[in-house]
Motif scaffolding. Structure first.
Motif, PDB file in Angstrom:
ATOM      1  N   ARG A  90       0.984  -1.282   0.047  1.00 26.75           N
ATOM      2  CA  ARG A  90       0.036   0.054   0.044  1.00 26.75           C
ATOM      3  C   ARG A  90       0.942   1.009  -0.056  1.00 26.75           C
ATOM      4  O   ARG A  90       0.613   2.297  -0.522  1.00 26.75           O
ATOM      5  CB  ARG A  90      -0.998  -0.134   1.175  1.00 26.75           C
ATOM      6  N   ASP A  94       0.922   4.110  -2.824  1.00 26.74           N
ATOM      7  CA  ASP A  94       0.537   5.373  -2.306  1.00 26.74           C
ATOM      8  C   ASP A  94       1.705   6.478  -2.916  1.00 26.74           C
ATOM      9  O   ASP A  94       1.383   7.429  -3.303  1.00 26.74           O
ATOM     10  CB  ASP A  94       0.338   5.508  -0.788  1.00 26.74           C
ATOM     11  N   ARG A  97       0.909   6.859  -6.587  1.00 29.38           N
ATOM     12  CA  ARG A  97      -0.474   7.520  -7.104  1.00 29.38           C
ATOM     13  C   ARG A  97      -0.557   8.805  -6.441  1.00 29.38           C
ATOM     14  O   ARG A  97      -1.017   9.602  -7.195  1.00 29.38           O
ATOM     15  CB  ARG A  97      -1.576   6.572  -6.585  1.00 29.38           C
ATOM     16  N   ILE A  98      -0.324   8.954  -4.976  1.00 28.53           N
ATOM     17  CA  ILE A  98      -0.496  10.343  -4.496  1.00 28.53           C
ATOM     18  C   ILE A  98       0.891  11.076  -4.628  1.00 28.53           C
ATOM     19  O   ILE A  98       0.537  12.308  -4.887  1.00 28.53           O
ATOM     20  CB  ILE A  98      -0.999   9.929  -3.290  1.00 28.53           C
TER      21      ILE A  98
END
Ligand code: PEP
Ligand code: MG
Length: 581
Positions: A90, A94, A97-98
């Motif tokens: 995760r 993240d 993506r973020i």
């Protein structure tokens, strides 16, 4: 595309294999932020690399059998679990993506963040898990970087691996050597480092100072490691492979020619007998020493027993190793060096002092041993017990002053008394020698001769301490040379002082096995050389071409030289003369 990277030969030989990169902690990745429309594609690339790493681990498990499998499977399980860890995954998603990180940069960030967490833990076991995180994420990073053609992959799959690393710790090399490693290309490092010595001992070709290795070579690239010319050829051509096959044939022929010298005496052209001893660490070193007619073992580095595992070797374990060595040499003298831990030889069990600012000038060798009398006494007991099986001498590393030798003697005396009380057999005598590798010990050698039965000169360290030049730092190659006049004068001083005192003096640094220095060492009066067994026939061959009286007659001229360039020129002139007359 064929590419040739130049390096310095640390261990001779050639090997054809596929590259396995071990990345230094600083790893160059693209840190430019991702554009919004690149995110999905890059996430796909990241997960593909994760899948490749999982697959590699599964394949590795399938290739291992027996005891090795039991040991390594534990690591594989831990690594596989990490690769499936939901939090880790995760976190990576993240970041891409973020945070708009590229996959390489995201992996690097996760690796550094997790390593910092593990490093801060009090529990030494948990702290050591940092290495697992590092290794797993490095595996994914390299999967991400792969750019190999399918044809080359097919060929590469049939050959073993060549390690490409910044530098490699001796402990890591010892571990990898058992797993089919074919050779090593180091982007830094020096020919006098302990890893280089170990590579020679293991018969692994090795280059150091191959500057661009980590940026130019990728995992699974086919590499022809030419540690004769000092080159790593990436994507070798058919012509390179023919050259390799030619070398294999020549090496076999030269081996056959030298093999004839196995039972020949070690003599100069004017019939002066020279002792050729072996530096032997493994069972195969011992076998090779015997096969090549060594006069005994001049150096057995016991610390390698301490580097292999995370626990200290027991008395029995050590006894078995020393006894095997003594028995293996079949009645020839064996010199066992007490543990030389510290400096770059930090043991996995954590005996060596950590966090010293200058470890090479720190608690190392006998300094460390005397601070751990219980551990040291265990070793002493094991040596005493093994010495009942054949002639043994004990060598003490990193001695600076006589009180260290006296303290070691006392510990031997106490161990003898204890063993006697326990009704355990004891050897009658056990000569105790000092290693001369600290300048103070060399300059004040007469004091050490009073409390030593023999001397052995450790030129690898003596040179680094006399010249204030780290033996592992390739930037100092022009200073760290055994041809330095100050160093030669010190060697000559130690050898003559030892002989005047009627005590044997041998030399067990790397120059003893280098035929380029054989004439020089004879000039200085050396009579006993200790080297890796693979060098014995080469040195014997060289001795037979040299005239001892002629060389000794020129020693004083050589010792008056001012620079190492002058020494080199004189040496060439002196060794050329008898061939002309
Ligand atoms: C030396 O210093 O020359 C030597 C033989 O010991 P080591 O290389 O193990 O330090
Ligand atoms: Mg040394």
């Amino acid at each position: 595309m064929r590419q040739v990277l130049a390096g310095t030969v640390a261990a001779h030989g050639m090997a054809l294999g596929r590259a396995r990169l071990v990345h230094p902690s600083r790893y160059t990745v693209d840190t430019r932020p991702l554009a919004e429309d690149e995110i999905d594609g890059e996430l796909h690339r990241l997960h593909h690399a994760l899948d490749t790493a999982r697959l590699e681990l599964r394949e590795l498990r399938g290739r291992l059998h027996g005891a090795l499998a039991r040991e390594v499977n534990e690591f594989i399980d831990a690594h596989t679990l990490l690769l499936d860890d939901p939090e880790l995954l995760r976190g990576l998603d993240d970041l891409v993506r973020i945070g708009h990180y590229r996959p390489g940069a995201a992996l690097q960030k996760q690796r550094d963040r997790l390593c910092a967490v593990f490093e801060a833990m009090d529990d030494p076991y948990l702290r050591s898990r940092k290495e697992d995180v590092e290794q797993v994420l490095n595996r994914v990073i390299s999967a991400l970087q792969r750019q190999t053609s399918p044809e080359e992959r097919k060929l590469a799959a049939r050959v073993g691996e060549i390690l490409i690393a910044d530098s490699i710790a001796p402990a890591d090399m010892a571990q990898l050597a058992g797993n089919g490693l074919l050779g090593v290309v180091g982007s830094s490092g020096s020919t006098y480092s302990h890893s280089a010595i170990l590579a020679r001992s293991l018969g692994l070709p090795m280059l150091v100072g191959t500057r661009d290795a980590l940026s130019q070579i990728h995992d699974d690239d086919l590499i022809l490691l030419d540690a004769e010319r000092g080159e790593a050829v990436v994507h070798p051509t058919a012509q390179d492979l023919a050259h390799y096959r030619g070398w294999q044939r020549e090496a076999a022929n030269e081996g056959r020619r030298l093999a004839k010298l196995a039972n020949a005496p070690s003599r100069t052209r004017d019939s002066i007998e020279i002792g050729l001893l072996a530096n032997a660490e493994t069972g195969s070193d011992v076998a090779m020493a015997r096969a090549r007619g060594a006069d005994g073992v001049g150096l057995y580095r016991t610390e390698f027993l301490f580097l292999k595992k995370k626990v200290l070797p027991s008395e029995d374990e050590q006894f078995c190793a020393y006894r095997d060595l003594v028995m293996g040499m079949g009645g020839l003298p064996v010199t066992i060096r007490t543990m030389d831990l510290g400096a770059d030889k930090a043991d996995a069990a954590g005996l060596a002092t950590r966090g010293e600012e200058n470890p090479a000038l720190g608690v190392r060798g006998v300094r460390l041993s005397l601070r751990h009398p219980a551990v040291f006494s265990t070793q002493i007991r094991a040596i005493l017990r093994a010495a009942c099986y054949g002639p043994v001498r004990v060598l003490v590393p990193m001695v600076t002053q006589p009180d260290e030798m006296l303290a070691v003697r006392t510990l031997f005396k106490i161990a003898r008394q204890d063993l006697k009380r326990e009704n355990i057999d004891l050897p009658e005598k056990l000569p105790l020698g000092a290693m001369i590798e600290v300048p103070a010990a060399a300059i004040n050698v007469r004091a050490l001769l009073q409390c030593s039965d023999f001397l052995s000169i450790g030129t690898n360290d003596l040179a680094q301490y006399v010249l204030a030049a780290d033996r592992g730092n390739d930037a100092l190659d022009n200073i760290y040379t055994p041809l330095q006049p100050a160093f030669l004068r010190l060697l000559s001083h130690v050898i003559s002082a030892g002989h005047r005192a009627g005590k044997p003096v041998s030399l067990c640094g790397e120059i003893a096995g280098d035929v380029n220095f054989t004439a020089l060492l004879l000039m200085l009066g050396l009579k006993e050389f200790s080297m890796h067994p693979s060098q014995i026939l080469h040195v014997r061959d060289r001795l037979a071409s040299l005239d001892h009286a002629h060389l000794r007659g020129h020693a004083s001229k050589l010792l008056r030289a001012y620079t190492h360039e002058q020494v080199e020129a004189l040496l060439e002139e002196i060794t050329r003369q008898p061939l002309i007359s």
